[in-house]
Design a protein around this motif. Structure first.
Motif, PDB file in Angstrom:
ATOM      1  N   GLU A  40      -6.413   9.737  32.013  1.00 28.35           N
ATOM      2  CA  GLU A  40      -6.682  11.174  31.937  1.00 28.35           C
ATOM      3  C   GLU A  40      -8.159  11.427  31.623  1.00 28.35           C
ATOM      4  O   GLU A  40      -8.787  12.333  32.195  1.00 28.35           O
ATOM      5  CB  GLU A  40      -5.802  11.829  30.863  1.00 28.35           C
ATOM      6  CG  GLU A  40      -4.306  11.851  31.152  1.00 28.35           C
ATOM      7  CD  GLU A  40      -3.890  13.012  32.042  1.00 28.35           C
ATOM      8  OE1 GLU A  40      -4.732  13.488  32.847  1.00 28.35           O
ATOM      9  OE2 GLU A  40      -2.728  13.433  31.934  1.00 28.35           O
ATOM     10  N   LYS A  92       0.596  23.168  38.158  1.00 26.49           N
ATOM     11  CA  LYS A  92       0.507  21.762  37.773  1.00 26.49           C
ATOM     12  C   LYS A  92       0.756  20.815  38.939  1.00 26.49           C
ATOM     13  O   LYS A  92       1.149  19.680  38.732  1.00 26.49           O
ATOM     14  CB  LYS A  92       1.480  21.471  36.630  1.00 26.49           C
ATOM     15  CG  LYS A  92       1.026  22.085  35.315  1.00 26.49           C
ATOM     16  CD  LYS A  92       1.695  21.422  34.131  1.00 26.49           C
ATOM     17  CE  LYS A  92       1.085  21.914  32.819  1.00 26.49           C
ATOM     18  NZ  LYS A  92       1.669  21.246  31.655  1.00 26.49           N
ATOM     19  N   TYR A  97     -10.228  10.716  34.678  1.00 28.73           N
ATOM     20  CA  TYR A  97     -10.126  11.831  35.617  1.00 28.73           C
ATOM     21  C   TYR A  97     -11.027  12.984  35.177  1.00 28.73           C
ATOM     22  O   TYR A  97     -11.732  13.600  36.003  1.00 28.73           O
ATOM     23  CB  TYR A  97      -8.669  12.285  35.720  1.00 28.73           C
ATOM     24  CG  TYR A  97      -8.498  13.548  36.527  1.00 28.73           C
ATOM     25  CD1 TYR A  97      -8.757  13.548  37.895  1.00 28.73           C
ATOM     26  CD2 TYR A  97      -8.077  14.724  35.927  1.00 28.73           C
ATOM     27  CE1 TYR A  97      -8.614  14.718  38.645  1.00 28.73           C
ATOM     28  CE2 TYR A  97      -7.924  15.886  36.664  1.00 28.73           C
ATOM     29  CZ  TYR A  97      -8.190  15.880  38.027  1.00 28.73           C
ATOM     30  OH  TYR A  97      -8.045  17.030  38.758  1.00 28.73           O
ATOM     31  N   PRO A 100      -1.757  11.471  34.580  1.00 27.99           N
ATOM     32  CA  PRO A 100      -2.981  11.444  35.392  1.00 27.99           C
ATOM     33  C   PRO A 100      -2.651  11.222  36.864  1.00 27.99           C
ATOM     34  O   PRO A 100      -1.576  10.699  37.196  1.00 27.99           O
ATOM     35  CB  PRO A 100      -3.746  10.250  34.822  1.00 27.99           C
ATOM     36  CG  PRO A 100      -2.680   9.349  34.287  1.00 27.99           C
ATOM     37  CD  PRO A 100      -1.628  10.269  33.744  1.00 27.99           C
ATOM     38  N   TYR A 105      -1.466  19.423  40.635  1.00 28.92           N
ATOM     39  CA  TYR A 105      -2.489  18.378  40.668  1.00 28.92           C
ATOM     40  C   TYR A 105      -2.856  17.862  39.284  1.00 28.92           C
ATOM     41  O   TYR A 105      -2.958  16.674  39.062  1.00 28.92           O
ATOM     42  CB  TYR A 105      -3.738  18.893  41.384  1.00 28.92           C
ATOM     43  CG  TYR A 105      -4.679  17.782  41.778  1.00 28.92           C
ATOM     44  CD1 TYR A 105      -4.376  16.963  42.862  1.00 28.92           C
ATOM     45  CD2 TYR A 105      -5.842  17.536  41.064  1.00 28.92           C
ATOM     46  CE1 TYR A 105      -5.219  15.932  43.227  1.00 28.92           C
ATOM     47  CE2 TYR A 105      -6.697  16.505  41.423  1.00 28.92           C
ATOM     48  CZ  TYR A 105      -6.377  15.700  42.509  1.00 28.92           C
ATOM     49  OH  TYR A 105      -7.211  14.672  42.862  1.00 28.92           O
ATOM     50  N   ASP A 106      -3.070  18.759  38.320  1.00 27.54           N
ATOM     51  CA  ASP A 106      -3.504  18.327  36.992  1.00 27.54           C
ATOM     52  C   ASP A 106      -3.145  19.390  35.973  1.00 27.54           C
ATOM     53  O   ASP A 106      -2.357  20.289  36.252  1.00 27.54           O
ATOM     54  CB  ASP A 106      -5.001  17.999  36.990  1.00 27.54           C
ATOM     55  CG  ASP A 106      -5.877  19.203  37.335  1.00 27.54           C
ATOM     56  OD1 ASP A 106      -5.381  20.348  37.275  1.00 27.54           O
ATOM     57  OD2 ASP A 106      -7.059  19.005  37.667  1.00 27.54           O
ATOM     58  N   GLU A 163      -6.487  17.880  29.853  1.00 29.05           N
ATOM     59  CA  GLU A 163      -5.887  16.667  30.413  1.00 29.05           C
ATOM     60  C   GLU A 163      -5.512  15.578  29.403  1.00 29.05           C
ATOM     61  O   GLU A 163      -4.445  14.966  29.539  1.00 29.05           O
ATOM     62  CB  GLU A 163      -6.793  16.083  31.503  1.00 29.05           C
ATOM     63  CG  GLU A 163      -6.541  16.654  32.874  1.00 29.05           C
ATOM     64  CD  GLU A 163      -6.883  18.132  33.001  1.00 29.05           C
ATOM     65  OE1 GLU A 163      -6.400  18.759  33.948  1.00 29.05           O
ATOM     66  OE2 GLU A 163      -7.635  18.670  32.153  1.00 29.05           O
TER      67      GLU A 163
END
Length: 494
Positions: free
Chosen positions: A266, A175, A269, A216, A177-178, A209
């Motif tokens: 989110e 986690k 993204y 985000p 990054y995302d 996400e």
């Protein structure tokens, strides 16, 4: 470079289904301005009235894969597993010559809960090396010497090197990054560029996400947050859904609006990540040969109806989801107002690629919305919430004593919806009626004002329930402790 480029007219298209976990249609006017979603809208087909069959991940995905409703496939909060009985869409594609691949970022969608059937490969992004043993639980729940002791105790299970690798990955890498979208796309790129199979493929992806907690990337959050709220301030806003529902966590309207902004960020993204996936397909000369479906498994409450997360109700905030399609007959920027359900996606895709699968079609409750199908548009959409998840006991363990009002959620729910009306019935005798055409927020219950419409919709709902066999699955399903821990990380209390 992919070996599969020379397609004749008889070759079947690839099929890709992207489920954006917790993506509600209420937010789609924001998403429609994003570049990838805008392109799909302009060049594909958008279904403005798409509804899920259940308001949370497990039963909703089961309906997507089987074309069945919760009462029929039996996967729900009282029986957390998709049983062996129903045929799945992946099984049908594989038996018709497709390579079948899944990438999941949500623990519910894994082999452990019955979703591996029919897939040649099932990638779980919370593991670096795919394994049945998950030591990430220890990395998350223990500290210092206790962590080392627990790790040593568990190493005897399975492959020690794999276990340590996955524990380190879960603790320090996954986690950064995302919630998995970046790793998902990187894995798909490797798979797609290295595959030499000339057969078409079926690819299923669950992107996580939009699911709580919302965190985000900063540059996306700052596009949506009010100018006087910093990213750091936004990330300090409580995201405790169960505390909010139980009244132990206070949330101001500004707090809730900040969470809505993070939620939209989110989605923005993910728009970028889906755009990268689309570009990859174009580079590999696969885009024109692919049926591309983007949807949500359910929506989200962010203060709506006094709720957070996606439980305890059947309002459109949870049931109304986006549905975008591209490829084959789904081109030209068409916007379609017909009622459709996620149960309808499976037969539609089979029509689109010319697969008969009579046994599977006989099983399904869904109806194809393919332009060439000889089916009538739906008059009604149906949804079921078979048991509260989390249960009142689990909620009490998490937050302590509950206000009396919360116990009203201790019931099952069923809903029937037309384009104009919606009726919701609870096992505790509760009834709600909304004119959703005039009152899309479902704010005025018209049960007492319109008993004739209540009687009409209740009768139609009962007729529908009596029209099919109900699953006899009941009781709890065992799951590994590490899976329970991971689900609690996602806010699913057992």
């Amino acid at each position: 470079m992919n070996a599969r480029h020379d397609h004749n007219e008889e070759s079947k298209k690839n099929v890709i289904i992207l489920v954006l976990d917790t993506f509600r249609a209420k937010e789609f006017e924001v998403a429609a301005d994003l570049p990838t979603f805008s392109s799909l809208r302009e060049n594909g087909a958008t279904f403005e009235n798409a509804f899920t069959a259940a308001p949370w991940t497990l039963p909703s995905h089961a309906s997507l894969f089987t074309g069945l409703h919760s009462s029929s496939h039996g996967a729900n909060a009282g029986h957390k597993h998709l049983a062996e009985g129903p045929v799945t869409l992946a099984e049908v594609f594989r038996s018709n010559g497709y390579e079948t691949v899944a990438v999941s970022n949500n623990t519910w969608i894994s082999e452990e809960f019955g979703f591996g059937r029919g897939f040649d490969e099932f990638r779980k992004t919370w593991q670096y090396v795919q394994s049945d043993v998950d030591l990430g639980r220890i990395a998350r729940t223990e500290e210092g010497i206790a962590k080392l002791t627990a790790l040593g105790r568990e190493l005897v299970t399975g492959n020690p090197l794999v276990n340590v690798t996955n524990a380190i990955y879960g603790q320090f890498v996954r986690k950064q990054y995302d919630d998995g979208a970046k790793q998902t796309n990187e894995w798909i790129e490797t798979w797609l560029t290295e595959r030499t199979d000339s057969s078409p493929f079926f690819l299923f992806v669950n992107y996580l996400e939009p699911h709580l907690e919302y965190h985000p990337p900063k540059e996306f959050a700052e596009r949506f947050l009010p100018s006087d709220i910093s990213y750091e301030e936004a990330m300090d806003v409580p995201q405790d859904a169960w505390g909010y529902i139980a009244g132990t966590v206070e949330m101001s309207e500004q707090d809730l609006e900040i969470l809505r902004c993070l939620y939209r960020a989110e989605i923005a993204y993910l728009d970028q990540q889906i755009g990268e996936l689309k570009a990859l397909l174009e580079e590999q000369n696969e885009w024109e040969d692919t049926l591309f479906v983007v949807t949500g498994d359910h929506g989200e409450n962010i203060g709506d109806h006094g709720l957070m997360d996606h439980q305890y109700c059947l309002y459109d905030t949870l049931l109304h989801v986006p549905l975008l399609t591209h490829g084959g007959e789904f081109t030209g920027g068409r916007e379609i107002d017909d009622l459709v359900q996620l149960t309808d996606i499976a037969p539609t895709l089979l029509d689109a690629v010319g697969i008969e699968a009579p046994e599977f079609r006989d099983q399904m409750q869904g109806r194809s919305f393919h332009p060439d199908a000889d089916t009538e548009p739906r008059e009604y959409a149906f949804a079921e919430y078979m048991a509260p998840q989390p249960s009142m006991d689990a909620l009490e363990k998490r937050v302590g004593d509950l206000p009396d009002g919360v116990y009203e959620y201790d019931r099952s729910l069923r809903a029937i919806r037309s384009t104009e009306w919606k009726y919701i019935r609870g096992s505790n005798g509760s009834e709600e009626l909304y004119n959703v055409a005039d009152d899309p927020e479902e704010s005025e219950n018209l049960v007492k004002a319109n008993p004739e419409k209540v009687a009409e919709l209740e009768s139609t709902l009962d007729d529908w329930l009596q029209s099919f066999d109900h699953a006899d699955a009941d009781g709890t399903v065992s799951m590994r402790d590490e899976t329970k821990e991971r689900l609690e990380d996602l806010g699913y209390l057992q």
